[in-house]
Design an enzyme around this catalytic site. Structure first.
Site, PDB file in Angstrom:
ATOM      1  N   SER A 175      -9.733  -1.441   7.176  1.00  0.00           N
ATOM      2  CA  SER A 175      -9.178  -1.219   5.841  1.00  0.00           C
ATOM      3  C   SER A 175      -8.463  -2.419   5.249  1.00  0.00           C
ATOM      4  O   SER A 175      -8.088  -2.397   4.076  1.00  0.00           O
ATOM      5  CB  SER A 175      -8.231  -0.012   5.866  1.00  0.00           C
ATOM      6  OG  SER A 175      -8.969   1.177   6.002  1.00  0.00           O
ATOM      7  N   SER A 205      -9.579   0.965   2.994  1.00  0.00           N
ATOM      8  CA  SER A 205      -8.766   1.820   2.140  1.00  0.00           C
ATOM      9  C   SER A 205      -7.625   1.087   1.439  1.00  0.00           C
ATOM     10  O   SER A 205      -6.951   1.630   0.571  1.00  0.00           O
ATOM     11  CB  SER A 205      -8.169   2.958   2.976  1.00  0.00           C
ATOM     12  OG  SER A 205      -7.279   2.448   3.967  1.00  0.00           O
ATOM     13  N   LYS A 238       0.848  -1.189   0.000  1.00  0.00           N
ATOM     14  CA  LYS A 238       0.000   0.000   0.000  1.00  0.00           C
ATOM     15  C   LYS A 238       0.885   1.241   0.000  1.00  0.00           C
ATOM     16  O   LYS A 238       1.940   1.264   0.661  1.00  0.00           O
ATOM     17  CB  LYS A 238      -0.886  -0.046   1.242  1.00  0.00           C
ATOM     18  CG  LYS A 238      -1.955   1.021   1.344  1.00  0.00           C
ATOM     19  CD  LYS A 238      -2.820   0.757   2.579  1.00  0.00           C
ATOM     20  CE  LYS A 238      -3.960   1.738   2.736  1.00  0.00           C
ATOM     21  NZ  LYS A 238      -4.812   1.394   3.905  1.00  0.00           N
TER      22      LYS A 238
END
Length: 449
Positions: free
Chosen positions: A175, A151, A75
């Site tokens: 997330s 996310s 990420k």
């Protein structure tokens, strides 16, 4: 399919070269990423150079490590040496590149893994859909008309699309668990403070955790052990486990098929009870307030100087958080303290708690809503309605993909007390063996090795 184990075994035995594996991963990114938008930067030069070094070690009779030649992505809030960490925002795009890798990336690389890409996310990890104004929407590999979740949507989608063997994401309020559920892969939110956060851009300093996405429970366990620097507990006897099925809040607006899957799990011979958690709506509200306050405080200097560089939806939520009175934040922290004590007492009676990770399959991008109390509400805010309150427990939580051949993916979350990740892995392995849990990989990509 234990892909990580298979790749490492083939590379270490020279059945396949690491260069071949990494080239396959990079080719899969070139082929599939334009369809789903999960990758922000491809680390081609570094990946190929690292793969060649691994092949040289193998040729010299040396062991490159238990993750030899395994491609992974991170990420875009993890520091990657010589790459600017943007956390999904143009606000940081002109910052200096990272001087070194985040601690967890270093651990993975020392074990032989090869980073191949940085991955898309909601701006500053504030959202549940990976709809990024600056870097685009990450689409679900199983139906590109739908969200991948967030996310850490880029991380979940990259694994589900077969572009890499595993990925790293972060989980503050769900997330990891939300996109793992919607993309049909295994995910883990480890217990708070289990894995080092050095070199990871923060969101909420008292709730942030980081963890992996994988295509099998064995792979998830393998990566967790390396990330946490823990030894394998070995085979565990779980025949005497006591499981509590969370009721009430965790059954509202949940698709019947998901509830049926939980019922199926309760019929596999493990002692199961029903449990309704007290004051769960208040706990979720406290989680909202803590996240907003800590995130808003962190971003206040940027909000004062360059507010127009934020996605408007992110900016407004951070401003609201920065304006919260200290007394409100402190009250929310008191609720968090109470809830952790309350959950600790519950684990005196039960070993695992089970609940939906999401209440439905991935929403359409054209209709970004989910049901809350029977009414359509923002998916960006509410996809984590079942994950968010459990974040305050500080407990490790497994996101388990249900076996849904021919249907859109959806998953469950399994909660254990801190330090009992090994019980989660054993329970997940049992459900995988019984065919109840199974990752759903849309494209073969590197899975052909």
């Amino acid at each position: 399919m234990d892909l990580i184990k298979k790749i490492s075994k083939n590379v270490r035995s020279a059945t396949y070269s690491a260069t071949q594996i990494i080239s396959d991963s990079l080719n899969a990114i070139d082929k599939y990423n334009p369809l789903i938008g999960s990758v922000t930067i491809t680390l081609k030069d570094r990946a190929l150079a690292t793969a060649q070094h691994i092949d040289q070690l193998v040729a010299q009779g040396q062991d490159p490590g238990p993750l030899a030649g395994v491609p992974f992505g991170v990420k875009d809030l993890f520091d990657v040496k010589n790459i600017t960490t943007t956390a999904g925002s143009v606000l940081l795009a002109d910052h200096a590149p990272a001087l070194k890798d985040a601690t967890v990336i270093t651990r993975l690389c020392n074990a032989g893994a090869v980073p191949v890409a940085t991955l898309n996310m909601d701006e500053f990890a504030y959202g549940f859909v990976t709809d990024n104004t600056h870097y685009g929407i990450t689409k679900n590999p199983h139906d590109t008309r739908r969200f991948a979740g967030g996310s850490s949507g880029g991380s979940a989608a990259a694994v589900a699309a077969g572009m890499m063997a595993f990925s790293l994401g972060s989980d503050t309020n769900g997330s990891i668990r939300v996109p793992a559920s919607l993309c049909g892969v295994w995910g883990l939110r480890p217990a708070y403070n289990t894995i080092p956060l050095q070199g990871v851009y923060p969101f909420s300093e008292t709730l942030d955790t980081i963890g992996p996405f994988c295509s099998s429970i064995h792979d998830l366990k393998c990566i967790f052990n390396i990330l946490s620097d823990r030894k394998d507990h070995g085979k565990q006897d779980i025949s005497s486990l006591k499981i509590a099925r969370l009721k009430g809040w965790f059954e509202r607006d949940v698709d019947q098929e998901i509830l049926n899957a939980i019922t199926e799990i309760t019929s596999i011979g493990i002692e199961t009870y029903n449990l309704t958690l007290d004051h769960i709506e208040t706990v979720r509200a406290a989680s909202f307030l803590i996240t907003a306050s800590e995130g808003g405080t962190l971003h206040l200097p940027y909000l004062r100087k360059e507010p127009l560089k934020y996605d408007p939806a992110t900016r407004d939520r951070f401003i609201a958080g920065a304006l919260l009175p200290v007394s409100t934040y402190l009250q929310a922290k008191k609720i968090e303290k109470w809830f952790r004590h309350y959950i600790h007492k519950i684990f005196g009676d039960y070993d695992l708690l089970i609940a939906p990770a999401t209440g439905c399959t991935a929403p359409f991008i054209s209709d970004p809503t989910v049901l809350v109390d029977g009414k359509k509400s923002s998916a960006r805010v509410n996809l984590g309605i079942y994950t968010q309150p459990l974040s305050l427990s500080g407990c490790p939580i497994l996101s388990l993909p249900l076996n849904r051949t021919g249907k859109l993916p959806v998953g469950l979350q399994i909660v254990a007390k801190p330090g009992n990740e090994h019980i989660l892995f054993e329970f997940g392995a049992l459900l995988e063996a019984k065919g109840i849990a199974k990752a759903s990989i849309q494209q073969q990509g590197i899975y052909n090795v």
